[in-house]
Design a protein around this motif. Structure first.
Motif, PDB file in Angstrom:
ATOM      1  N   ASN A  66     -17.363 -19.527  -6.369  1.00  0.00           N
ATOM      2  CA  ASN A  66     -17.440 -18.847  -5.066  1.00  0.00           C
ATOM      3  C   ASN A  66     -18.773 -18.151  -4.862  1.00  0.00           C
ATOM      4  O   ASN A  66     -19.365 -18.219  -3.778  1.00  0.00           O
ATOM      5  CB  ASN A  66     -16.344 -17.780  -4.973  1.00  0.00           C
ATOM      6  CG  ASN A  66     -15.010 -18.369  -4.615  1.00  0.00           C
ATOM      7  OD1 ASN A  66     -14.935 -19.248  -3.783  1.00  0.00           O
ATOM      8  ND2 ASN A  66     -13.959 -17.897  -5.239  1.00  0.00           N
ATOM      9  N   SER A  67     -19.242 -17.461  -5.893  1.00  0.00           N
ATOM     10  CA  SER A  67     -20.483 -16.693  -5.741  1.00  0.00           C
ATOM     11  C   SER A  67     -21.646 -17.616  -5.430  1.00  0.00           C
ATOM     12  O   SER A  67     -22.467 -17.335  -4.555  1.00  0.00           O
ATOM     13  CB  SER A  67     -20.804 -15.905  -7.012  1.00  0.00           C
ATOM     14  OG  SER A  67     -19.757 -15.074  -7.345  1.00  0.00           O
TER      15      SER A  67
ATOM     16  N   GLU B 174     -21.460 -18.864  -1.860  1.00  0.00           N
ATOM     17  CA  GLU B 174     -21.809 -17.803  -0.890  1.00  0.00           C
ATOM     18  C   GLU B 174     -23.311 -17.518  -0.912  1.00  0.00           C
ATOM     19  O   GLU B 174     -23.917 -17.301   0.136  1.00  0.00           O
ATOM     20  CB  GLU B 174     -21.028 -16.532  -1.213  1.00  0.00           C
ATOM     21  CG  GLU B 174     -19.587 -16.675  -0.802  1.00  0.00           C
ATOM     22  CD  GLU B 174     -18.785 -15.396  -0.981  1.00  0.00           C
ATOM     23  OE1 GLU B 174     -19.319 -14.410  -1.517  1.00  0.00           O
ATOM     24  OE2 GLU B 174     -17.616 -15.404  -0.579  1.00  0.00           O
TER      25      GLU B 174
ATOM     26  N   ARG C 234     -21.288 -29.393 -13.845  1.00  0.00           N
ATOM     27  CA  ARG C 234     -20.331 -30.506 -13.958  1.00  0.00           C
ATOM     28  C   ARG C 234     -20.399 -31.346 -12.687  1.00  0.00           C
ATOM     29  O   ARG C 234     -21.246 -31.113 -11.833  1.00  0.00           O
ATOM     30  CB  ARG C 234     -18.913 -29.951 -14.113  1.00  0.00           C
ATOM     31  CG  ARG C 234     -18.696 -29.255 -15.426  1.00  0.00           C
ATOM     32  CD  ARG C 234     -17.230 -28.882 -15.603  1.00  0.00           C
ATOM     33  NE  ARG C 234     -16.784 -27.879 -14.650  1.00  0.00           N
ATOM     34  CZ  ARG C 234     -15.540 -27.787 -14.181  1.00  0.00           C
ATOM     35  NH1 ARG C 234     -14.632 -28.670 -14.547  1.00  0.00           N
ATOM     36  NH2 ARG C 234     -15.201 -26.838 -13.318  1.00  0.00           N
TER      37      ARG C 234
ATOM     38  N   ARG D  11     -16.199 -25.293  -8.886  1.00  0.00           N
ATOM     39  CA  ARG D  11     -15.049 -24.447  -9.183  1.00  0.00           C
ATOM     40  C   ARG D  11     -14.569 -23.776  -7.878  1.00  0.00           C
ATOM     41  O   ARG D  11     -13.409 -23.446  -7.735  1.00  0.00           O
ATOM     42  CB  ARG D  11     -15.463 -23.381 -10.201  1.00  0.00           C
ATOM     43  CG  ARG D  11     -14.316 -22.605 -10.768  1.00  0.00           C
ATOM     44  CD  ARG D  11     -14.831 -21.614 -11.780  1.00  0.00           C
ATOM     45  NE  ARG D  11     -15.197 -22.236 -13.034  1.00  0.00           N
ATOM     46  CZ  ARG D  11     -14.447 -22.210 -14.122  1.00  0.00           C
ATOM     47  NH1 ARG D  11     -13.302 -21.586 -14.115  1.00  0.00           N
ATOM     48  NH2 ARG D  11     -14.847 -22.788 -15.239  1.00  0.00           N
TER      49      ARG D  11
HETATM   50  P1  NAP Z   1     -16.721 -18.354 -11.420  1.00  0.00           P
HETATM   51  O1  NAP Z   1     -15.659 -18.576 -10.413  1.00  0.00           O
HETATM   52  O2  NAP Z   1     -16.325 -18.063 -12.825  1.00  0.00           O
HETATM   53  O3  NAP Z   1     -17.666 -19.639 -11.398  1.00  0.00           O
HETATM   54  C1  NAP Z   1     -18.760 -19.733 -12.270  1.00  0.00           C
HETATM   55  C2  NAP Z   1     -19.491 -21.031 -11.999  1.00  0.00           C
HETATM   56  O4  NAP Z   1     -20.690 -21.049 -12.771  1.00  0.00           O
HETATM   57  C3  NAP Z   1     -18.686 -22.261 -12.394  1.00  0.00           C
HETATM   58  O5  NAP Z   1     -19.008 -23.321 -11.528  1.00  0.00           O
HETATM   59  C4  NAP Z   1     -19.207 -22.541 -13.820  1.00  0.00           C
HETATM   60  O6  NAP Z   1     -19.137 -23.893 -14.179  1.00  0.00           O
HETATM   61  C5  NAP Z   1     -20.661 -22.167 -13.657  1.00  0.00           C
HETATM   62  N1  NAP Z   1     -21.285 -21.766 -14.911  1.00  0.00           N
HETATM   63  C6  NAP Z   1     -20.816 -20.893 -15.829  1.00  0.00           C
HETATM   64  N2  NAP Z   1     -21.717 -20.720 -16.821  1.00  0.00           N
HETATM   65  C7  NAP Z   1     -22.765 -21.526 -16.524  1.00  0.00           C
HETATM   66  C8  NAP Z   1     -24.009 -21.803 -17.141  1.00  0.00           C
HETATM   67  N3  NAP Z   1     -24.374 -21.189 -18.280  1.00  0.00           N
HETATM   68  N4  NAP Z   1     -24.848 -22.663 -16.563  1.00  0.00           N
HETATM   69  C9  NAP Z   1     -24.515 -23.277 -15.408  1.00  0.00           C
HETATM   70  N5  NAP Z   1     -23.346 -23.064 -14.747  1.00  0.00           N
HETATM   71  C10 NAP Z   1     -22.489 -22.198 -15.310  1.00  0.00           C
HETATM   72  O7  NAP Z   1     -17.703 -17.131 -11.018  1.00  0.00           O
HETATM   73  P2  NAP Z   1     -18.067 -16.484  -9.599  1.00  0.00           P
HETATM   74  O8  NAP Z   1     -18.356 -17.523  -8.606  1.00  0.00           O
HETATM   75  O9  NAP Z   1     -19.084 -15.436  -9.896  1.00  0.00           O
HETATM   76  O10 NAP Z   1     -16.736 -15.740  -9.200  1.00  0.00           O
HETATM   77  C11 NAP Z   1     -16.182 -14.732 -10.057  1.00  0.00           C
HETATM   78  C12 NAP Z   1     -14.824 -14.315  -9.513  1.00  0.00           C
HETATM   79  O11 NAP Z   1     -14.989 -13.636  -8.273  1.00  0.00           O
HETATM   80  C13 NAP Z   1     -13.926 -15.508  -9.263  1.00  0.00           C
HETATM   81  O12 NAP Z   1     -12.612 -15.140  -9.584  1.00  0.00           O
HETATM   82  C14 NAP Z   1     -14.100 -15.751  -7.788  1.00  0.00           C
HETATM   83  O13 NAP Z   1     -12.989 -16.377  -7.192  1.00  0.00           O
HETATM   84  C15 NAP Z   1     -14.303 -14.335  -7.248  1.00  0.00           C
HETATM   85  N6  NAP Z   1     -15.137 -14.355  -6.020  1.00  0.00           N
HETATM   86  C16 NAP Z   1     -14.506 -14.581  -4.844  1.00  0.00           C
HETATM   87  C17 NAP Z   1     -15.235 -14.640  -3.671  1.00  0.00           C
HETATM   88  C18 NAP Z   1     -14.522 -14.916  -2.380  1.00  0.00           C
HETATM   89  O14 NAP Z   1     -13.323 -15.099  -2.389  1.00  0.00           O
HETATM   90  N7  NAP Z   1     -15.195 -14.969  -1.242  1.00  0.00           N
HETATM   91  C19 NAP Z   1     -16.614 -14.468  -3.708  1.00  0.00           C
HETATM   92  C20 NAP Z   1     -17.237 -14.263  -4.914  1.00  0.00           C
HETATM   93  C21 NAP Z   1     -16.486 -14.220  -6.085  1.00  0.00           C
HETATM   94  P3  NAP Z   1     -17.783 -24.531 -14.757  1.00  0.00           P
HETATM   95  O15 NAP Z   1     -16.888 -24.705 -13.577  1.00  0.00           O
HETATM   96  O16 NAP Z   1     -18.272 -25.794 -15.363  1.00  0.00           O
HETATM   97  O17 NAP Z   1     -17.252 -23.563 -15.773  1.00  0.00           O
END
Ligand code: NAP
Length: 312
Positions: A153-154, A157, A175, A179
């Motif tokens: 999501n981040s 956005e 990948r 996600r």
């Molecule tokens: P996330 O959902 O954990 O996604 C992380 C992404 O980064 C995944 O695609 C992951 O790939 C990738 N990744 C992880 N380590 C990496 C690396 N070393 N090199 C390259 N890619 C890597 O994190 P997030 O987007 O920061 O969100 C965190 C939480 O906040 C989530 O629960 C999310 O739903 C929430 N959030 C919600 C909103 C919204 O609803 N509007 C907005 C922001 C955040 P893989 O898939 O291969 O692991």
């Protein structure tokens, strides 16, 4: 200000200020300790558009409104970075860089911190081409070329936000799938200046003052190649997830497999009087609404704890 309270809340994000609102409305003497802007992580979000009834609002504005609302109800706030928590005679001693505070009940809502991308040169070029926050640093890349690492999501956005500023936005997804939910990815694909590189990782950056060389790896074949840029014309935004910020409560809690604090449904930890709320908890959905709900539950549980233990 009196340094002894009924309840101290560490963290002024949606969980912390929702807890403060509910605690203040229950007539507790409650203090929120925050070391940055009200709102925590959401303060760096350009738009929050999934909080029911709110429509669309900037994260900074929502954070500020949550603080004002809690303070209007009677909560107090103080600036401070909490370094440690001690336990003495059933009281929690909260040590900040400014003062020492104490209370018989404590809610910790310290959120989560951004993960590193893990590529060579990341630390060296932090602030000189490598960033972790599009709303904070996006303006430096007006009309330039930016890469965003991540597929959650981040990352989506940040890509949407930066596509209004940068000339070209490239999302680097390690990948072959995102996600982030499909609907969000579809919105991304409507932007002409966003392209996606699937199964790709940035493995190294270099340059002199700013980045001018990026090495990418094709994760399907393992092949690598370098791309050159004019210095200062390219930026990398790392958006690869967050780790729960649990350091200050570590001696008093159990951690789950995701690194978050284990609580029961009342937000109680294994230490009586200590409650945790929001993104620092072990949980499946980290959203503003779940953080706010955690905060409300934690406040009511803290109230019940104080009442049952004869502290109020
Ligand atoms: P996330 O959902 O954990 O996604 C992380 C992404 O980064 C995944 O695609 C992951 O790939 C990738 N990744 C992880 N380590 C990496 C690396 N070393 N090199 C390259 N890619 C890597 O994190 P997030 O987007 O920061 O969100 C965190 C939480 O906040 C989530 O629960 C999310 O739903 C929430 N959030 C919600 C909103 C919204 O609803 N509007 C907005 C922001 C955040 P893989 O898939 O291969 O692991």
């Amino acid at each position: 200000m009196d340094s002894t309270k009924d309840l101290i809340i560490v963290g002024g994000g949606p969980a912390g200020y929702s807890a403060a609102l509910y605690a203040a409305r229950a007539s507790l003497d409650v203090l929120v300790v925050e070391h940055g802007m009200a709102g925590g992580q959401i303060a760096t979000s350009d738009i929050i558009d999934n909080y029911p009834g709110l429509g669309s609002c900037s994260g900074a504005e929502l954070g500020q409104k949550m603080q004002e609302h809690a303070e209007h109800a009677g909560a107090q706030s103080t600036y401070g970075s909490v370094s440690s928590i001690d336990r003495k005679d059933d009281m929690f001693i909260v040590n900040t860089d400014m003062e020492q505070l104490e209370a018989p009940a404590l809610i910790v809502a310290t959120g989560a911190t951004p993960r590193l991308g893990g590529f060579v040169g990341e630390d060296e070029f932090r602030g000189r081409g490598v960033s972790y926050c599009a709303t904070c640093d996006g303006m430096f890349y007006r009309g330039k070329h930016v890469f965003i690492i991540g597929g959650g999501n981040s990352a989506v956005e940040e890509a949407m936000y930066l596509s209004n500023i940068a000339e070209h936005v490239e999302l680097v997804v390690r990948r072959d799938v995102f996600r982030a939910p499909r609907g969000m990815v579809e919105r991304l694909l409507t932007r002409d200046n966003i392209t996606i590189r699937y199964q790709t990782s940035i493995i190294e950056v270099s340059g002199s003052t700013f980045i001018n060389r990026i090495v990418l790896r094709d994760n399907a074949t393992g092949e690598t190649h370098a791309e050159m840029f004019d210095e200062g014309s390219v930026g990398i935004f790392v958006a690869v997830g967050h780790d729960p910020a649990t350091q200050i409560v570590a001696p008093y809690v159990d951690l789950g497999s995701d690194g978050g604090v284990v609580t029961d449904e009342s937000m109680a930890t294994k230490t009586p009087g200590l409650f945790c709320a929001g993104d620092m908890r072990s949980k499946s959905l980290r959203q503003v609404i779940t953080a706010a709900a955690d905060g409300a539950i934690a406040a009511m549980s803290a109230y019940a704890y104080l009442e049952e233990s004869g502290r109020i």
